[in-house]
Write a protein that holds these residues in place. Sequence first.
Motif: not given
Length: 255
Positions: A1-4, A22-33, A78-85
């Motif tokens: 599951m890709k997260v944007s 804090s975003v780039l240090g996340q442990s989850y590998p499939d992040i589109e920033y 292009t992720g399956d899930v979108i979040g904002f920070l």
Amino acid sequence: MKVSIITVVYNGVSTVRDCLESVLGQSYPDIEYIVVDGGSTDGTVELIREYGTRISRFVTEPDKGLYDAMNKGIRMATGDVIGFLNSDDLYRHADVVKHVVERFRQTGSDGVYSDMIYVDRYDINKVKRYWKAGSYRPGDFLWGWMPGHLSFFARKSVYDAYGQFRLDLRSAADYELMLRFIHKHNISLSYLPETTVIMREGGVSNANLKNRVRANQEDRMAWEMNGLKPYFFTLTLKPLRKIVQLFQRERTSVA
């Protein structure tokens, strides 16, 4: 599951590094920033470019404000899930996105939300307010409830189906979007009971009484735009919930 994850920024050189790390240090590998800059002139652009390809998409150009920039990010996602920070804020710990994805997988929900803390703008160790969202029950928006926007992750399919942020609202566009998604269209929702977001104080709608009155007027417009009718006390309860948050304390914390 890709997260944007989408960060919007304008002249945020003093805080944006904390956000990026804090975003780039996340442990989850499939992040589109995705980072959307509004044409900063204070060194923000140069700072962001230091991160090179660690940031998936970066655009810097004038925009029509916060929510226009957020919509640009949604269109690029292009992720399956979108979040904002936002550029003033940061994730509480390195496993935030991992835990959010686990909740999506466990529940199959359309959206996942959690708790947040507000901190002093200059000392993020000084907690000012604790936003314990709690479990959602259908109809809770009528009682002044809403989740914290930055703790709210939704599937991209929800944005595709029900739209993006309205640009004719200044401070309540996030409230209107969640009202539309959750209350009007009844997307399935799951609560992740932990604090995931640290927000620095200084939000647009809370800065002074004049802005609070305008925010309340926009909250009412949000219901009208969606053909919905609140209770007579709904829009009074919403700001009162923020007062209660001043006296709440975290029961647990995640290191």
